[in-house]
Design an enzyme around this catalytic site. Structure first.
Site, PDB file in Angstrom:
ATOM      1  N   PHE A  29       0.814  -1.227   0.000  1.00 24.52           N
ATOM      2  CA  PHE A  29       0.000   0.000   0.000  1.00 24.52           C
ATOM      3  C   PHE A  29       0.840   1.265   0.000  1.00 24.52           C
ATOM      4  O   PHE A  29       0.454   2.278  -0.613  1.00 24.52           O
ATOM      5  CB  PHE A  29      -0.921   0.006   1.237  1.00 24.52           C
ATOM      6  CG  PHE A  29      -1.884  -1.144   1.263  1.00 24.52           C
ATOM      7  CD1 PHE A  29      -1.601  -2.303   1.981  1.00 24.52           C
ATOM      8  CD2 PHE A  29      -3.066  -1.078   0.527  1.00 24.52           C
ATOM      9  CE1 PHE A  29      -2.484  -3.374   1.981  1.00 24.52           C
ATOM     10  CE2 PHE A  29      -3.952  -2.152   0.519  1.00 24.52           C
ATOM     11  CZ  PHE A  29      -3.659  -3.298   1.244  1.00 24.52           C
ATOM     12  N   GLN A  96      -2.055  -8.385   9.050  1.00 30.35           N
ATOM     13  CA  GLN A  96      -2.947  -7.332   8.536  1.00 30.35           C
ATOM     14  C   GLN A  96      -3.409  -7.707   7.137  1.00 30.35           C
ATOM     15  O   GLN A  96      -4.261  -7.046   6.564  1.00 30.35           O
ATOM     16  CB  GLN A  96      -2.209  -5.993   8.481  1.00 30.35           C
ATOM     17  CG  GLN A  96      -1.697  -5.513   9.826  1.00 30.35           C
ATOM     18  CD  GLN A  96      -0.781  -4.318   9.674  1.00 30.35           C
ATOM     19  OE1 GLN A  96      -1.203  -3.174   9.851  1.00 30.35           O
ATOM     20  NE2 GLN A  96       0.466  -4.574   9.343  1.00 30.35           N
ATOM     21  N   VAL A  98      -4.970  -9.662   3.889  1.00 29.48           N
ATOM     22  CA  VAL A  98      -6.314 -10.217   3.620  1.00 29.48           C
ATOM     23  C   VAL A  98      -6.249 -11.252   2.498  1.00 29.48           C
ATOM     24  O   VAL A  98      -7.273 -11.676   1.982  1.00 29.48           O
ATOM     25  CB  VAL A  98      -7.295  -9.074   3.263  1.00 29.48           C
ATOM     26  CG1 VAL A  98      -7.524  -8.180   4.467  1.00 29.48           C
ATOM     27  CG2 VAL A  98      -6.809  -8.256   2.064  1.00 29.48           C
ATOM     28  N   HIS A 114      -7.600  -7.771   9.626  1.00 27.93           N
ATOM     29  CA  HIS A 114      -8.358  -6.960   8.663  1.00 27.93           C
ATOM     30  C   HIS A 114      -9.250  -7.794   7.766  1.00 27.93           C
ATOM     31  O   HIS A 114      -9.666  -7.344   6.702  1.00 27.93           O
ATOM     32  CB  HIS A 114      -7.387  -6.112   7.815  1.00 27.93           C
ATOM     33  CG  HIS A 114      -6.666  -5.083   8.646  1.00 27.93           C
ATOM     34  ND1 HIS A 114      -5.506  -4.464   8.229  1.00 27.93           N
ATOM     35  CD2 HIS A 114      -6.925  -4.600   9.879  1.00 27.93           C
ATOM     36  CE1 HIS A 114      -5.099  -3.627   9.173  1.00 27.93           C
ATOM     37  NE2 HIS A 114      -5.944  -3.692  10.184  1.00 27.93           N
ATOM     38  N   CYS A 141     -27.158  -8.915  -4.058  1.00 30.80           N
ATOM     39  CA  CYS A 141     -27.735 -10.069  -3.331  1.00 30.80           C
ATOM     40  C   CYS A 141     -29.229 -10.150  -3.645  1.00 30.80           C
ATOM     41  O   CYS A 141     -29.857  -9.144  -4.005  1.00 30.80           O
ATOM     42  CB  CYS A 141     -27.517  -9.853  -1.827  1.00 30.80           C
ATOM     43  SG  CYS A 141     -28.250 -11.132  -0.795  1.00 30.80           S
ATOM     44  N   CYS A 143     -31.527 -10.221  -1.680  1.00 26.45           N
ATOM     45  CA  CYS A 143     -32.276  -9.349  -0.751  1.00 26.45           C
ATOM     46  C   CYS A 143     -32.208  -7.886  -1.189  1.00 26.45           C
ATOM     47  O   CYS A 143     -32.805  -7.009  -0.579  1.00 26.45           O
ATOM     48  CB  CYS A 143     -31.706  -9.489   0.670  1.00 26.45           C
ATOM     49  SG  CYS A 143     -30.157  -8.585   0.899  1.00 26.45           S
TER      50      CYS A 143
HETATM   51  N1  APR Z   1      10.659  -7.268   1.960  1.00 32.23           N
HETATM   52  C1  APR Z   1      10.697  -6.393   2.994  1.00 32.23           C
HETATM   53  N2  APR Z   1       9.862  -5.325   3.116  1.00 32.23           N
HETATM   54  C2  APR Z   1       8.979  -5.118   2.117  1.00 32.23           C
HETATM   55  C3  APR Z   1       8.895  -5.974   0.992  1.00 32.23           C
HETATM   56  C4  APR Z   1       9.784  -7.089   0.938  1.00 32.23           C
HETATM   57  N3  APR Z   1       9.763  -7.965  -0.087  1.00 32.23           N
HETATM   58  N4  APR Z   1       7.919  -5.488   0.169  1.00 32.23           N
HETATM   59  C5  APR Z   1       7.425  -4.368   0.760  1.00 32.23           C
HETATM   60  N5  APR Z   1       8.059  -4.149   1.927  1.00 32.23           N
HETATM   61  C6  APR Z   1       7.761  -3.107   2.916  1.00 32.23           C
HETATM   62  C7  APR Z   1       7.536  -1.723   2.344  1.00 32.23           C
HETATM   63  O1  APR Z   1       8.733  -0.963   2.374  1.00 32.23           O
HETATM   64  C8  APR Z   1       6.476  -1.132   3.288  1.00 32.23           C
HETATM   65  O2  APR Z   1       7.069  -0.277   4.263  1.00 32.23           O
HETATM   66  O3  APR Z   1       6.515  -3.489   3.487  1.00 32.23           O
HETATM   67  C9  APR Z   1       5.850  -2.338   3.982  1.00 32.23           C
HETATM   68  C10 APR Z   1       4.365  -2.474   3.687  1.00 32.23           C
HETATM   69  O4  APR Z   1       3.714  -1.384   4.295  1.00 32.23           O
HETATM   70  P1  APR Z   1       2.244  -0.990   3.810  1.00 32.23           P
HETATM   71  O5  APR Z   1       2.224  -0.970   2.310  1.00 32.23           O
HETATM   72  O6  APR Z   1       1.855   0.230   4.566  1.00 32.23           O
HETATM   73  O7  APR Z   1       1.346  -2.212   4.239  1.00 32.23           O
HETATM   74  P2  APR Z   1       0.786  -2.522   5.697  1.00 32.23           P
HETATM   75  O8  APR Z   1       1.731  -2.062   6.750  1.00 32.23           O
HETATM   76  O9  APR Z   1       0.419  -3.960   5.699  1.00 32.23           O
HETATM   77  O10 APR Z   1      -0.550  -1.632   5.759  1.00 32.23           O
HETATM   78  C11 APR Z   1      -1.394  -1.820   6.870  1.00 32.23           C
HETATM   79  O11 APR Z   1      -3.051  -0.434   5.789  1.00 32.23           O
HETATM   80  O12 APR Z   1      -4.352   0.182   3.965  1.00 32.23           O
HETATM   81  C12 APR Z   1      -4.312  -0.564   5.115  1.00 32.23           C
HETATM   82  O13 APR Z   1      -5.680  -2.433   5.431  1.00 32.23           O
HETATM   83  C13 APR Z   1      -4.495  -2.027   4.805  1.00 32.23           C
HETATM   84  O14 APR Z   1      -3.681  -3.909   6.090  1.00 32.23           O
HETATM   85  C14 APR Z   1      -3.303  -2.701   5.443  1.00 32.23           C
HETATM   86  C15 APR Z   1      -2.820  -1.669   6.440  1.00 32.23           C
END
Ligand code: APR
Length: 235
Positions: A29, A96, A98, A114, A141, A143
Site C-alpha cells: 500500500f 494485517q 487479507v 483486517h 444479493c 435481498c
Molecule cells: N521485503 C521487505 N519489506 C517489504 C517488501 C519485501 N519484499 N515489500 C514491501 N516491503 C515493505 C515496504 O517498504 C512497506 O514499508 O513493506 C511495507 C508495507 O507497508 P504498507 O504498504 O503500509 O502495508 P501494511 O503495513 O500492511 O498496511 C497496513 O493499511 O491500507 C491498510 O488495510 C491495509 O492492512 C493494510 C494496512
C-alpha cells in the site's frame, strides 16, 4: 544474536503486513512509488463511504484485488513460517493481510486483523460466499443488498475474535517479529508495542524504516523478507 533469540524463544509470534506478500506478486500500500495508496485514495475505494456512494469504483477496485489473490500464491517465506509453527518454533501469526496466503501455505494459528478477500458477504443480510462468486455474477444479493469482500474497510471496527487473539498472543510473546509492515495503521500497529511492554524482544524486518524502529531490539531494512527468512531457516 537473532539465531539465539529464534532458537531459545518460548513464545515467538510473527506480525505481517503487505510487504510479506509482494514477493508473491501482490502490491503493498505504501511502498515509495509503487504502493496501492500511491495511485488511489483509499477513502474513494476502500471505505464504508465508498461502498455507499461510489459503489462501481469500489466493486472494480475489489474485483481486481480478489483476482490477485486467486491468481498469485504464497511464496517460500509463507511456507517457512508454516514449517516453524509445525515444529513449534512459532506459536502464531498476527496478520494485517487479507490474501489468506498464510493459511494457504499451511499456517494454522493466524489472526486476520483486517479480514479476508477469500470471502464475501452481503452488506444487508450477511449472506456469505467464497469470493470466487464476486468475480462472476452480479454483486447484488437476492435481498437487494450489495455483496462486498469480508475485509475491514476504513471507518469500520476490527473483528472481535482476531483482535482478542492478537492481544493475547502479543502479551504472551517473548519474541515478536514484524515482517513487511510500515506500521502506519492503528490499532494494528500497537501490537509490537504491547509485546515490547510485556518483555518481548522486538524485531522489525522491513524494506523501509518504520516509526517504531526506535523501540526495536533489531531492525533489518533494505532486505527482502524471503531472503531473510531463508537465512534464518538454516538455524
Ligand atoms: N521485503 C521487505 N519489506 C517489504 C517488501 C519485501 N519484499 N515489500 C514491501 N516491503 C515493505 C515496504 O517498504 C512497506 O514499508 O513493506 C511495507 C508495507 O507497508 P504498507 O504498504 O503500509 O502495508 P501494511 O503495513 O500492511 O498496511 C497496513 O493499511 O491500507 C491498510 O488495510 C491495509 O492492512 C493494510 C494496512
Amino acid at each position: 544474536m537473532i539465531k539465539d533469540w529464534l532458537v531459545n524463544a518460548k513464545h515467538a509470534v510473527v506480525f505481517t503486513g503487505a510487504g510479506m506478500s509482494t514477493e508473491s506478486g501482490l502490491p503493498d500500500f505504501r511502498s515509495t512509488n509503487k504502493g496501492l495508496w500511491q495511485q488511489k485514495d483509499p477513502s474513494q475505494v476502500a471505505s464504508v463511504e465508498a461502498l455507499n456512494t461510489n459503489v462501481d469504483e469500489f466493486i472494480d477496485f475489489y474485483r481486481k484485488r480478489v483476482l490477485g489473490v486467486k491468481e498469485f500464491e504464497p511464496h517460500n517465506g509463507h511456507r517457512i513460517l508454516a514449517e516453524w509453527e509445525n515444529v513449534g518454533r512459532l506459536k502464531s501469526i498476527i496478520t494485517q493481510n487479507v490474501d489468506g496466503f498464510h493459511q494457504l501455505a499451511g499456517s494454522q494459528k493466524v489472526a486476520e486483523l483486517h479480514g479476508s478477500l477469500q470471502k464475501i458477504h452481503c452488506q444487508l443480510c450477511g449472506t456469505s460466499h467464497n469470493s470466487q462468486a464476486f468475480l462472476e455474477g452480479s454483486y447484488r444479493c437476492e435481498c437487494g443488498g450489495i455483496f462486498r469482500p469480508s475485509v475491514v474497510l476504513f471507518g469500520e471496527m476490527l473483528p472481535k475474535q482476531p483482535f482478542e487473539m492478537a492481544l493475547d498472543e502479543a502479551s504472551r510473546a517473548d519474541l515478536f517479529i514484524v515482517l513487511g509492515s510500515s506500521l502506519s495503521v492503528t490499532p494494528a500497529n500497537q501490537f509490537p508495542l504491547i509485546a515490547k511492554e510485556h518483555g518481548a524482544k522486538l524485531v522489525i524486518v522491513n524494506q523501509e524504516a518504520t516509526p517504531f524502529d526506535g523501540f526495536a531490539d533489531l531492525v533489518i531494512n533494505n532486505r527482502q523478507i524471503g531472503d531473510v527468512l531463508k537465512e534464518w531457516h538454516c538455524f
